[in-house]
Design an enzyme around this catalytic site. Structure first.
Site, PDB file in Angstrom:
ATOM      1  N   PHE A   1     -10.577  -0.865   0.437  1.00 35.09           N
ATOM      2  CA  PHE A   1     -10.122  -1.774   1.486  1.00 35.09           C
ATOM      3  C   PHE A   1     -10.555  -3.181   1.122  1.00 35.09           C
ATOM      4  O   PHE A   1     -11.735  -3.463   0.973  1.00 35.09           O
ATOM      5  CB  PHE A   1     -10.663  -1.377   2.864  1.00 35.09           C
TER       6      PHE A   1
ATOM      7  N   LYS B   1      -1.528  -1.873  -4.367  1.00 37.22           N
ATOM      8  CA  LYS B   1      -2.471  -0.747  -4.400  1.00 37.22           C
ATOM      9  C   LYS B   1      -1.658   0.515  -4.678  1.00 37.22           C
ATOM     10  O   LYS B   1      -1.309   1.258  -3.751  1.00 37.22           O
ATOM     11  CB  LYS B   1      -3.101  -0.646  -3.003  1.00 37.22           C
TER      12      LYS B   1
ATOM     13  N   ASP C   1       0.860  -1.189   0.000  1.00 36.86           N
ATOM     14  CA  ASP C   1       0.000   0.000   0.000  1.00 36.86           C
ATOM     15  C   ASP C   1       0.896   1.239   0.000  1.00 36.86           C
ATOM     16  O   ASP C   1       1.362   1.675  -1.050  1.00 36.86           O
ATOM     17  CB  ASP C   1      -0.931  -0.087   1.226  1.00 36.86           C
TER      18      ASP C   1
END
Ligand code: XMP
Length: 207
Positions: free
Chosen positions: A177, A156, A128
């Site tokens: 999420f 991501k 992330d």
């Protein structure tokens, strides 16, 4: 600095799968918005990654280091498709509570394997911001690894803070999420066989 190129180029998730709400099993419809990556697609991609990684590391002093707890499903499927001798170990990492900066990480389970002079593949569930893999890669290098490459099931990119590129990526996912196949929210959903989008109200309720 120019970002380095990923060795296993990621596959994007097609928009029609993101919209597939109907496929969410009834037992999970209250919490899961949609199935992002179905089990069959995960398994196909894990086989591809195992094949690419095996070709890259065959004959080398190779060790896999995986981060707890989110990698358990991915790791188990990945290593069972690697048809050469290897060792793996698990590391625990969490955000350091007493730390003053968001970059501080605490190692909650140290390594048992000696990685000195060995080629390390660091495996995580999702990339992330890049904070975790950046810090753990540096730690593994400081422990004497001959090389450190990274492998993630999910990437991501929209969450990235600074530059970081994983060497082996399963799927690029949108800035949502996600849970399932090892990934959790509040320690739930890890046992889902697919990667799904968690409903925002569930995520907001626990925050
Ligand atoms: P960083 O920001 O360090 O994040 O690259 C890596 C860790 O953050 C968690 N994470 C998630 N966990 N669904 C999850 O279940 C997500 O969408 C998500 N995004 C980040 C995860 O623990 C990962 O190892």
């Amino acid at each position: 600095m120019k970002p380095k190129k990923s060795i296993a180029p990621p596959l994007s998730v097609p928009p029609h799968i993101i919209k597939s709400r109907a496929a969410v099993p009834a037992a999970h419809r209250l919490d899961i918005e949609a199935i992002l990556i179905p089990p069959s697609r995960i398994q196909r991609r894990v086989s591809e990654l195992a094949h690419i990684i095996s070709a890259d590391y065959r004959g080398k002093e190779f060790v896999i280091i995986a981060l707890l707890n989110g990698t358990v499903m991915f790791l188990a499927d990945l290593v069972r498709r690697m048809e050469f001798p290897l060792q793996f170990d698990l590391m625990g990492v969490s955000s350091y509570r007493g730390g003053t900066s968001s970059g501080d990480l605490e190692f909650t389970r140290p390594l048992k394997l000696d990685i000195r002079g060995r080629h390390v593949l660091l495996v995580d569930d999702i990339l992330d911001t890049g904070k975790t893999l950046r810090a753990v890669s540096a730690e593994l290098a400081s422990l004497g690894a001959a090389s450190v490459r990274t492998c993630v099931l999910l990437d991501k990119p929209a969450g990235r803070v600074g530059e970081f590129t994983a060497d082996y990526v399963g799927f690029v996912v949108p800035h949502l999420f996600v849970v399932g196949y090892g990934l959790d929210h509040d320690e739930k959903y890890r046992n889902l066989p697919f990667v799904g989008v968690l409903k925002e109200e569930v995520y907001q309720a626990v925050r």
